[in-house]
Design a protein around this motif. Structure first.
Motif: not given
Ligand SMILES: [Fe+2]
Ligand SMILES: [Fe+2]
Length: 353
Positions: A195-197, A118-122, A151-153, A270-274
């Protein structure tokens, strides 16, 4: 030539030659402009039809006082520009057509597993980096298990959102170091830009990190056909987000894609974090379609707290085990697990049979 010496015919010819521009006609006739005007008035009085000016100032008259060499154009000639645009379109068409369904030939025989991160946002303070470490190690330790990233690493705050770096203890430079560490921890079957990437624009650093690793990196979406040595094909339709949402059904987006778009075996977003999951059958091919949403490794989310989003996360990831030895319409060809260790155990057992 004096005013009286210029004949009516000479005046008419000079006006015609200079498109009715009186100053130029007067200069040729060696008359003053006022003198020419008087002659024209007299000619009109005598019943002659004198043409009016059609002056449009397209080519300002050269003057004896100065001249300049026009500057060269600052762009390539139009013919070359059109040729360039044709070549660009050809490349774009080749890329887009090849992207519609990307074949990946699986070289290893038997069942395989896909661990959908899921979205890592490391770089986020709320990211469970220990789980990332454990799950990437699991991929490396499990034969036939491959990592996938929706996505959204990183948070990758840009523009007005760059102020949000003040709310996290990692800098932008550290974020990219962690991203590189993360991507290099295991081999990725595919990576998708979220989208963040994509806020990085065409210079998305992840594209280059993935390239170094020889991994498939696509912005927003990737539709993949896994081709197994025994001839079986399983299609994965991965997007950072499938459009559409419903307050009654968190899996609505990927379900809509399965029902109204292509008919593939695994839909993952991913994206919605659910976390969300629904299973559907394609009545035409008989295949079972799994509509999955994976949550995020950003377990503690300031934004979600502020907005009052309910906790809909079963796990930061999902693991799908694919058994290519089963018939293409067998309902158990794909199995979904939320705990990757349990999914990896199942894969090991399946491969050992
Ligand atoms: Fe995200
Ligand atoms: Fe996102």
């Amino acid at each position: 030539m004096t005013e009286k010496k210029a004949t009516d015919e000479q005046i008419m010819a000079a006006l015609a030659k200079h498109n009715g521009i009186r100053t130029m006609a007067a200069a040729e006739l060696k008359l003053s402009e006022r003198g020419l005007l008087r002659r024209l008035a007299a000619m009109r009085g005598a019943g002659l039809e004198v043409r009016g000016t059609t002056y449009q100032n397209r080519n300002p008259p050269p003057t004896a006082d100065f001249e300049f060499t026009p500057l060269p154009d600052d762009d390539i000639p139009i013919e070359q520009l059109i040729e360039q645009r044709k070549r660009k379109f050809t490349h774009k068409r080749e890329h887009e057509e090849a992207s519609k369904l990307i074949p990946i030939r699986i070289k290893i025989g038997g069942p395989i597993g896909l661990l959908h991160f899921g979205d890592p946002h490391v770089d986020d303070d709320g990211c469970d980096i220990e789980a990332i470490e454990r799950h990437t190690a699991l991929v490396n330790a499990t034969e036939g298990l491959f990592a996938c990233n929706v996505g959204d690493t990183t948070n990758n705050w840009t523009g007005r959102l760059a102020r949000l770096y003040a709310d996290q203890t990692t800098s932008a430079a550290q974020a990219w170091r962690i991203a590189e560490w993360f991507v290099n921890r295991c081999r990725w079957l595919y990576m998708i830009g979220g989208n963040h990437d994509l806020w990085s624009g065409s210079g998305d650093p992840l594209k280059w990190i993935a390239k170094q690793q020889n991994s498939l990196y696509k912005s927003s979406e990737a539709r993949i056909a896994l081709r197994f040595p025994n001839g079986a094909e399983v299609r994965v339709n991965a997007r950072h987000d499938h459009s559409g949402s419903s307050i009654w059904n968190p899996a609505h987006g990927p379900m809509k894609a399965a029902l109204m778009g292509t008919r593939d075996h695994i839909y993952v977003a991913g994206h919605k974090h659910e976390s969300a999951y629904s299973v559907l059958k394609d009545p035409i091919q008989g295949i079972t379609m799994h509509a999955i949403k994976v949550a995020s490794y950003k377990v503690y989310d300031r934004y979600a707290k502020e907005r009052g989003f309910r906790d809909n996360s079963l796990s930061p990831c999902a693991l799908t085990v694919i058994d290519p030895s089963l018939q293409h319409d067998h309902p158990d060809m794909v199995k979904v697990f939320w705990e990757p260790e349990v999914g990896a155990d199942y894969l090991r057992w399946l491969r050992s049979r």
